[in-house]
Design a protein around this motif. Structure first.
Motif, PDB file in Angstrom:
ATOM      1  N   VAL B  76       0.679  -1.191   0.092  1.00  0.00           N
ATOM      2  CA  VAL B  76      -0.075   0.039   0.059  1.00  0.00           C
ATOM      3  C   VAL B  76       0.794   1.205   0.035  1.00  0.00           C
ATOM      4  O   VAL B  76       0.673   2.297  -0.584  1.00  0.00           O
ATOM      5  CB  VAL B  76      -1.032   0.044   1.292  1.00  0.00           C
ATOM      6  N   LEU B  77       2.051   1.168   0.816  1.00  0.00           N
ATOM      7  CA  LEU B  77       2.792   2.315   0.977  1.00  0.00           C
ATOM      8  C   LEU B  77       3.598   2.589  -0.327  1.00  0.00           C
ATOM      9  O   LEU B  77       3.619   3.864  -0.890  1.00  0.00           O
ATOM     10  CB  LEU B  77       3.952   2.076   1.902  1.00  0.00           C
ATOM     11  N   SER B  78       4.156   1.644  -1.053  1.00  0.00           N
ATOM     12  CA  SER B  78       4.421   1.739  -2.560  1.00  0.00           C
ATOM     13  C   SER B  78       3.623   2.208  -3.584  1.00  0.00           C
ATOM     14  O   SER B  78       3.934   3.326  -4.395  1.00  0.00           O
ATOM     15  CB  SER B  78       5.248   0.365  -2.929  1.00  0.00           C
ATOM     16  N   GLU B  79       2.583   1.859  -3.385  1.00  0.00           N
ATOM     17  CA  GLU B  79       1.371   2.235  -4.434  1.00  0.00           C
ATOM     18  C   GLU B  79       1.208   3.776  -4.346  1.00  0.00           C
ATOM     19  O   GLU B  79       1.091   4.926  -5.119  1.00  0.00           O
ATOM     20  CB  GLU B  79       0.030   1.539  -4.159  1.00  0.00           C
ATOM     21  N   PHE B  80       1.111   4.116  -2.801  1.00  0.00           N
ATOM     22  CA  PHE B  80       0.792   5.490  -2.450  1.00  0.00           C
ATOM     23  C   PHE B  80       1.995   6.388  -3.091  1.00  0.00           C
ATOM     24  O   PHE B  80       1.760   7.407  -3.767  1.00  0.00           O
ATOM     25  CB  PHE B  80       0.823   5.746  -1.103  1.00  0.00           C
ATOM     26  N   SER B  81       3.293   5.771  -2.626  1.00  0.00           N
ATOM     27  CA  SER B  81       4.363   6.816  -3.220  1.00  0.00           C
ATOM     28  C   SER B  81       4.278   6.785  -4.802  1.00  0.00           C
ATOM     29  O   SER B  81       4.891   7.973  -5.316  1.00  0.00           O
ATOM     30  CB  SER B  81       5.654   6.018  -2.699  1.00  0.00           C
ATOM     31  N   ARG B  82       4.015   5.793  -5.376  1.00  0.00           N
ATOM     32  CA  ARG B  82       4.365   5.627  -7.080  1.00  0.00           C
ATOM     33  C   ARG B  82       3.403   6.627  -7.346  1.00  0.00           C
ATOM     34  O   ARG B  82       3.615   7.576  -8.237  1.00  0.00           O
ATOM     35  CB  ARG B  82       3.813   4.192  -7.404  1.00  0.00           C
ATOM     36  N   GLY B  83       2.100   6.690  -6.897  1.00  0.00           N
ATOM     37  CA  GLY B  83       1.094   7.603  -7.264  1.00  0.00           C
ATOM     38  C   GLY B  83       1.559   9.060  -6.931  1.00  0.00           C
ATOM     39  O   GLY B  83       1.329   9.890  -7.870  1.00  0.00           O
ATOM     40  N   ARG B  84       2.195   9.416  -5.877  1.00  0.00           N
ATOM     41  CA  ARG B  84       2.571  10.687  -5.661  1.00  0.00           C
ATOM     42  C   ARG B  84       3.788  11.139  -6.658  1.00  0.00           C
ATOM     43  O   ARG B  84       3.766  12.308  -7.294  1.00  0.00           O
ATOM     44  CB  ARG B  84       3.298  10.847  -4.071  1.00  0.00           C
ATOM     45  N   ALA B  85       4.616  10.197  -6.821  1.00  0.00           N
ATOM     46  CA  ALA B  85       5.578  10.134  -7.694  1.00  0.00           C
ATOM     47  C   ALA B  85       5.247  10.807  -9.254  1.00  0.00           C
ATOM     48  O   ALA B  85       5.536  11.651  -9.706  1.00  0.00           O
ATOM     49  CB  ALA B  85       6.801   9.205  -7.928  1.00  0.00           C
ATOM     50  N   ARG B  86       3.958  10.174  -9.716  1.00  0.00           N
ATOM     51  CA  ARG B  86       3.702  10.488 -11.013  1.00  0.00           C
ATOM     52  C   ARG B  86       2.788  12.003 -10.949  1.00  0.00           C
ATOM     53  O   ARG B  86       2.797  12.368 -12.046  1.00  0.00           O
ATOM     54  CB  ARG B  86       2.945   9.263 -11.533  1.00  0.00           C
ATOM     55  N   GLN B  87       2.214  11.967  -9.849  1.00  0.00           N
ATOM     56  CA  GLN B  87       1.380  13.331  -9.902  1.00  0.00           C
ATOM     57  C   GLN B  87       2.500  14.430  -9.606  1.00  0.00           C
ATOM     58  O   GLN B  87       2.132  15.517  -9.883  1.00  0.00           O
ATOM     59  CB  GLN B  87       0.312  13.361  -8.747  1.00  0.00           C
ATOM     60  N   GLY B  88       3.716  14.108  -9.407  1.00  0.00           N
ATOM     61  CA  GLY B  88       4.742  15.194  -9.448  1.00  0.00           C
ATOM     62  C   GLY B  88       4.868  15.768  -8.157  1.00  0.00           C
ATOM     63  O   GLY B  88       5.307  17.119  -8.059  1.00  0.00           O
ATOM     64  N   PHE B  89       4.508  15.188  -7.022  1.00  0.00           N
ATOM     65  CA  PHE B  89       4.881  15.621  -5.726  1.00  0.00           C
ATOM     66  C   PHE B  89       6.287  15.413  -5.241  1.00  0.00           C
ATOM     67  O   PHE B  89       6.788  14.714  -5.877  1.00  0.00           O
ATOM     68  CB  PHE B  89       4.002  14.975  -4.628  1.00  0.00           C
ATOM     69  N   THR B  90       6.920  16.126  -4.567  1.00  0.00           N
ATOM     70  CA  THR B  90       8.434  15.882  -3.943  1.00  0.00           C
ATOM     71  C   THR B  90       8.461  14.789  -3.233  1.00  0.00           C
ATOM     72  O   THR B  90       7.392  14.389  -2.503  1.00  0.00           O
ATOM     73  CB  THR B  90       8.942  17.136  -3.379  1.00  0.00           C
ATOM     74  N   ALA B  91       9.653  14.411  -2.998  1.00  0.00           N
ATOM     75  CA  ALA B  91       9.711  13.356  -1.943  1.00  0.00           C
ATOM     76  C   ALA B  91       9.519  13.657  -0.655  1.00  0.00           C
ATOM     77  O   ALA B  91       8.910  13.133   0.323  1.00  0.00           O
ATOM     78  CB  ALA B  91      11.131  12.949  -2.130  1.00  0.00           C
ATOM     79  N   THR B  92       9.577  15.024  -0.198  1.00  0.00           N
ATOM     80  CA  THR B  92       9.403  15.469   1.074  1.00  0.00           C
ATOM     81  C   THR B  92       7.879  15.440   1.286  1.00  0.00           C
ATOM     82  O   THR B  92       7.248  15.074   2.383  1.00  0.00           O
ATOM     83  CB  THR B  92      10.033  16.979   1.203  1.00  0.00           C
ATOM     84  N   GLU B  93       7.240  15.820   0.275  1.00  0.00           N
ATOM     85  CA  GLU B  93       5.869  16.192   0.507  1.00  0.00           C
ATOM     86  C   GLU B  93       5.038  14.661   0.727  1.00  0.00           C
ATOM     87  O   GLU B  93       4.103  14.536   1.260  1.00  0.00           O
ATOM     88  CB  GLU B  93       5.159  16.831  -0.649  1.00  0.00           C
ATOM     89  N   THR B  94       5.741  13.668   0.073  1.00  0.00           N
ATOM     90  CA  THR B  94       5.210  12.298   0.184  1.00  0.00           C
ATOM     91  C   THR B  94       5.521  11.664   1.476  1.00  0.00           C
ATOM     92  O   THR B  94       4.481  11.066   2.167  1.00  0.00           O
ATOM     93  CB  THR B  94       5.988  11.323  -0.967  1.00  0.00           C
ATOM     94  N   ALA B  95       6.772  11.981   1.929  1.00  0.00           N
ATOM     95  CA  ALA B  95       6.985  11.552   3.217  1.00  0.00           C
ATOM     96  C   ALA B  95       6.384  12.162   4.584  1.00  0.00           C
ATOM     97  O   ALA B  95       5.871  11.546   5.125  1.00  0.00           O
ATOM     98  CB  ALA B  95       8.680  11.438   3.515  1.00  0.00           C
ATOM     99  N   THR B  96       6.062  13.420   4.174  1.00  0.00           N
ATOM    100  CA  THR B  96       5.450  14.178   5.459  1.00  0.00           C
ATOM    101  C   THR B  96       4.101  13.755   5.765  1.00  0.00           C
ATOM    102  O   THR B  96       3.432  13.713   6.734  1.00  0.00           O
ATOM    103  CB  THR B  96       5.485  15.524   5.112  1.00  0.00           C
ATOM    104  N   THR B  97       3.619  13.194   4.527  1.00  0.00           N
ATOM    105  CA  THR B  97       2.153  12.772   4.634  1.00  0.00           C
ATOM    106  C   THR B  97       2.089  11.758   5.768  1.00  0.00           C
ATOM    107  O   THR B  97       1.208  11.408   6.452  1.00  0.00           O
ATOM    108  CB  THR B  97       1.590  12.360   3.301  1.00  0.00           C
ATOM    109  N   VAL B  98       3.023  10.750   5.583  1.00  0.00           N
ATOM    110  CA  VAL B  98       3.004   9.488   6.644  1.00  0.00           C
ATOM    111  C   VAL B  98       3.689  10.133   7.819  1.00  0.00           C
ATOM    112  O   VAL B  98       2.991   9.729   8.871  1.00  0.00           O
ATOM    113  CB  VAL B  98       4.278   8.714   6.003  1.00  0.00           C
ATOM    114  N   LEU B  99       4.347  11.067   7.717  1.00  0.00           N
ATOM    115  CA  LEU B  99       4.899  11.598   9.109  1.00  0.00           C
ATOM    116  C   LEU B  99       3.752  12.165   9.951  1.00  0.00           C
ATOM    117  O   LEU B  99       4.121  12.417  10.995  1.00  0.00           O
ATOM    118  CB  LEU B  99       5.903  12.376   9.115  1.00  0.00           C
ATOM    119  N   ALA B 100       2.755  12.596   9.231  1.00  0.00           N
ATOM    120  CA  ALA B 100       1.764  13.536   9.846  1.00  0.00           C
ATOM    121  C   ALA B 100       0.866  12.635  10.781  1.00  0.00           C
ATOM    122  O   ALA B 100       0.520  13.164  11.849  1.00  0.00           O
ATOM    123  CB  ALA B 100       0.829  13.913   8.854  1.00  0.00           C
ATOM    124  N   LEU B 101       1.060  11.171  10.937  1.00  0.00           N
ATOM    125  CA  LEU B 101       0.324  10.461  11.548  1.00  0.00           C
ATOM    126  C   LEU B 101       0.959  10.651  13.053  1.00  0.00           C
ATOM    127  O   LEU B 101       0.296  10.380  13.924  1.00  0.00           O
ATOM    128  CB  LEU B 101       0.627   8.801  11.214  1.00  0.00           C
TER     129      LEU B 101
END
Lengths: 137, 286
Positions: B76-101
């Motif tokens: 699920v996490l990989s799928e989520f990161s792949r989606g974000r990568a394709r949508q053009g989000f930065t790595a930080t923006e992707t990781a902070t989504t998880v860190l927001a927990l």
């Protein structure tokens, strides 16, 4: 040692190199070709290098020398059938084979020589004579 | 650092009992740094997915991201990161989504006012969440690398068509910046096309090349030299006025290479030259 065969086709000498050139072979070809040009009085030489995978700086320089020798003996040298990979390598090495004319294949090389003979108004004399005789009443 | 069984259990209980509060807070915190590129609702959908999978994984007794029991969570996490990568989000923006927990749990579990045990739990949970986030980061990088490789390949395929324009005339229209790798591919394809079609004329059209610097000129010159060695003549066409100015300003010498303003002019020149050859050979044959 293998020698490269030199074939006479009409007014043209055809040299077809089929195996990888050793330095000795290249030097032998240089000598043989000069002799053959003098013997036959041919005014065109076609060197076919379709079969050559590798042209190193020595072979490249020998080809240049052969062209120069031929020119002194009043014969035009055309190198034909160079492979793309060989051409790229030579350009990367900075060898431009000065003074050598090139053509895509033997057929085009023949055309080039024929055209040159035409331009110089040096079509084979007997051929021209025939032509004129047949035209004259 | 892996959780121990009790910590994992307590996290599961917290996530299950106060699921709605946590997911609301998580989505809110996650959407904040994305600056409106993702709505709170969309962020909520993604975090909810992650939360459900996290609960399922913890229920299954997983204490570690790398363990077999976490396989689905990783997917699920990989799928989520792949989606974000394709949508053009930065790595930080992707990781902070998880860190927001972490923030969500901190607020909801009342760690601030909690006792020592709560604090100890919280520290263990956050390091677990850090692992999740690191995994996201890695998947994101992999996804981006794959995208770059794919695009590179597509670009090479797209960018080097060699077309036959006329009997004995082939053309290579260059589009885009010409770097060494591309120049090499162009050169090889063009030379091969000369052999395949038996064409003594090649037109290199640089209409689509945005700028000509010394490097591009060098590549073009090399190609022309190689074609000459093979017995074909090249024409360079499509030189725009600004590019002509640049070429002169840089002092690039095209020597005796024929240059034409447009592809049409180049084709006309090639046909004229091969036409005169034809006429000569016909005259000779007559």
């Amino acid at each position: 040692m293998d020698r490269v065969p030199i074939l006479k086709i009409g007014p043209v000498l055809l040299v077809s190199i089929q195996v990888d050139m050793q330095d000795q072979m290249a030097l032998a070809l240089q000598e043989d070709l000069g002799q053959r040009i003098v013997d036959t009085g041919c005014r065109g030489v076609i060197i076919d290098i379709t079969g050559l995978d590798i042209v190193d700086s020595f072979v490249g320089r020998t080809l240049s020398t052969i062209a120069s020798i031929s020119r002194v003996l009043d014969a035009e040298t055309i190198v034909v059938g160079m492979r793309p990979a060989v051409a790229i390598t030579l350009v990367e090495l900075g060898l431009s084979l000065n003074g050598i004319r090139t053509a895509l294949n033997v057929e085009r090389g023949m055309e080039l020589l024929a055209r040159r003979a035409d331009e110089d108004d040096f079509a084979e004399p007997d051929f021209v004579d025939e032509h004129e005789i047949s035209k004259s009443p | 650092m892996a959780l121990n069984a009790e910590q994992s259990e307590r996290l599961n209980v917290l996530l299950t009992d106060r699921a709605e509060e946590i997911s609301a807070r998580w989505a809110e915190v996650a959407a904040a740094p994305l600056r409106g590129r993702l709505t709170v609702a969309e962020a909520a959908r993604q975090t909810l997915d992650l939360q459900r999978q996290l609960q399922a994984t913890l229920r299954a007794g997983a204490t570690d991201v790398a363990s077999d029991r976490s396989a689905e969570l990783r997917a699920v996490l990989s799928e989520f990161s792949r989606g974000r990568a394709r949508q053009g989000f930065t790595a930080t923006e992707t990781a902070t989504t998880v860190l927001a927990l972490k923030t969500a749990i901190y607020d909801v579990a009342g760690v601030e006012k909690g006792d020592e045990a709560t604090l100890r739990d919280y520290v263990a949970w956050t390091s677990f969440i850090d692992e999740l986030s690191l995994f996201t980061f890695e998947s994101y990088t992999k996804a981006r690398e794959r995208i770059i490789t794919e695009q590179n390949e597509q670009l090479l395929e797209l960018s080097t068509p060699v077309v036959k324009l006329w009997e004995g005339v082939v053309s290579v229209p260059l589009v885009g910046t010409l770097d060494s790798a591309r120049a090499q591919v162009v050169m090889e394809r063009l030379l091969q096309a000369l052999i395949d079609t038996g064409s003594p004329w090649a037109i290199i059209d640089i209409t689509g090349v945005p700028a000509v610097d010394t490097q591009v000129a060098q590549h073009v010159l090399k190609t022309v030299m190689a074609a000459r060695l093979m017995g074909a003549e090249c024409i360079v066409s499509g030189i725009r006025p600004q590019i002509a100015q640049t070429i002169v300003a840089l002092g690039i010498e095209f020597g005796d290479i024929v240059t034409k303003a447009s592809l049409a002019d180049a084709l006309r020149h090639a046909i004229k030259m091969s036409g005169s050859e034809l006429a000569r050979s016909q005259r000779r044959a007559a």
